[in-house]
Write an enzyme that holds these catalytic residues in place. Structure first.
Site, PDB file in Angstrom:
ATOM      1  N   LYS A  78      54.747  41.751  42.978  1.00  0.00           N
ATOM      2  CA  LYS A  78      54.627  41.470  41.546  1.00  0.00           C
ATOM      3  C   LYS A  78      53.160  41.250  41.189  1.00  0.00           C
ATOM      4  O   LYS A  78      52.414  40.619  41.943  1.00  0.00           O
ATOM      5  CB  LYS A  78      55.463  40.224  41.222  1.00  0.00           C
ATOM      6  CG  LYS A  78      55.595  39.878  39.747  1.00  0.00           C
ATOM      7  CD  LYS A  78      56.524  38.669  39.608  1.00  0.00           C
ATOM      8  CE  LYS A  78      56.714  38.240  38.170  1.00  0.00           C
ATOM      9  NZ  LYS A  78      57.627  37.060  38.071  1.00  0.00           N
ATOM     10  N   SER A 153      61.469  37.652  35.007  1.00  0.00           N
ATOM     11  CA  SER A 153      60.269  38.430  34.734  1.00  0.00           C
ATOM     12  C   SER A 153      59.853  39.338  35.895  1.00  0.00           C
ATOM     13  O   SER A 153      58.943  40.154  35.758  1.00  0.00           O
ATOM     14  CB  SER A 153      59.111  37.471  34.424  1.00  0.00           C
ATOM     15  OG  SER A 153      58.815  36.646  35.564  1.00  0.00           O
ATOM     16  N   SER A 177      63.400  33.934  37.624  1.00  0.00           N
ATOM     17  CA  SER A 177      62.713  35.226  37.484  1.00  0.00           C
ATOM     18  C   SER A 177      62.815  36.153  38.683  1.00  0.00           C
ATOM     19  O   SER A 177      62.367  37.296  38.619  1.00  0.00           O
ATOM     20  CB  SER A 177      61.233  35.000  37.147  1.00  0.00           C
ATOM     21  OG  SER A 177      61.105  34.567  35.811  1.00  0.00           O
TER      22      SER A 177
END
Length: 228
Positions: A78, A153, A177
Site C-alpha cells: 500500500k 482504504s 481498512s
C-alpha cells in the site's frame, strides 16, 4: 505461468523443487499487472527494474540451497508504507513526487527474507475512506466486477491479490481498512494486534491505532507473512 491458483505455499514448493524460478514468477506477476492495471487502477507505481534485481538475487539464494518461506515471493505494498528510493504518495497530490528515504520496518524485514517488491498500490487519500474511490489518482475497481468498489482504504492491495497481480500484499488497518476490502474482494485480510508489527515507516492516519496488515489468498499464506 498460471497464477490464479498459486499461493505462497504452492509457489514455495515449485521454487524449492526448481520447477520455476523467482525471476519467472516475478515476470508473470508483472505481466498480470500490465494486463489489468489500466482497467483496475490498482498500482500507483511499478518498480520493474528493482523487482528483477531482487528476483535474480533470490534465485542465487535458492541455488545455494536456502529455503526461506518468502524467498522469491512477489508482493505489493500500500502506498502509505515507506519504500526506500520509490515514490510513497499516500494517494495524495501533496506527495505525488515524494521519494521515501528509508524502508518501513515491515518492508525491510520482507526484503531481508527475500520477498520481491513489485510496486505500490492505490488507496483512499491518506487512508481516509472505505472504498478506494477517494485517491487523488483515481478510483480502484473491484476485479470481480468493475462496476463495484473494492472496499478500502487498502482496496488496491486487496484487488491486487484478487487479480493475481502478486502472491500477497501489505495494507494498513485503523478501523477496518484491511478487513473490509478483503471481504469485498474475496481474499483473506489479517489485522495484527496493535504493536505486534512495527508501524515505523507508515504514513500516519491515527498513530495510536494504525496497524500494518496482510492481504493474502488464504489464512496459511497470511500466517507465513506474519512470521516475518
Amino acid at each position: 505461468m498460471e497464477l490464479n491458483k498459486l499461493t505462497i505455499s504452492s509457489a514455495r514448493l515449485k521454487l524449492d523443487a526448481k520447477k520455476i524460478t523467482a525471476l519467472e514468477l516475478t515476470t508473470a506477476c508483472l505481466k498480470q499487472i500490465k494486463k489489468h492495471n489500466r482497467k483496475l487502477n490498482v498500482c500507483l507505481s511499478i518498480d520493474e527494474k528493482g523487482a528483477f534485481v531482487a528476483a535474480q538475487a533470490a534465485d542465487k539464494r535458492l541455488a545455494m540451497g536456502e529455503k526461506h518461506s518468502l524467498l522469491g515471493i512477489p508482493f505489493l505494498a500500500k502506498d502509505n508504507i515507506m519504500t526506500k528510493g520509490l515514490k510513497t504518495t499516500a494517494g495524495s497530490k501533496m506527495l505525488e513526487k515524494y521519494i521515501a528515504p528509508y524502508d518501513a520496518t515491515v518492508i525491510l524485514r520482507l526484503k531481508d527474507a527475500g520477498a520481491i517488491l513489485l510496486g505500490k498500490t492505490n488507496l483512499d487519500e491518506f487512508a481516509h475512506g472505505s472504498s478506494t474511490e477517494y485517491s487523488a489518482f483515481g478510483p480502484t475497481k473491484n476485479p470481480w466486477d468493475i462496476s463495484r468498489v473494492p472496499g478500502g482504504s487498502s482496496g488496491g492491495s486487496a484487488a491486487a491479490v484478487a487479480a493475481d497481480m502478486c502472491l500477497f500484499a501489505l495494507g494498513t488497518d485503523t478501523g477496518g481498512s484491511v478487513r473490509h476490502p478483503a471481504a469485498f474482494c474475496g481474499v483473506t485480510g489479517y489485522k495484527p494486534t496493535y504493536g505486534l508489527c512495527s508501524r515505523f515507516g507508515l504514513i500516519a492516519m491515527t498513530s495510536s491505532t494504525d496497524v500494518p496488515g496482510i492481504l493474502a489468498k488464504n489464512s496459511e499464506d497470511a500466517s507465513l507473512v506474519l512470521t516475518i
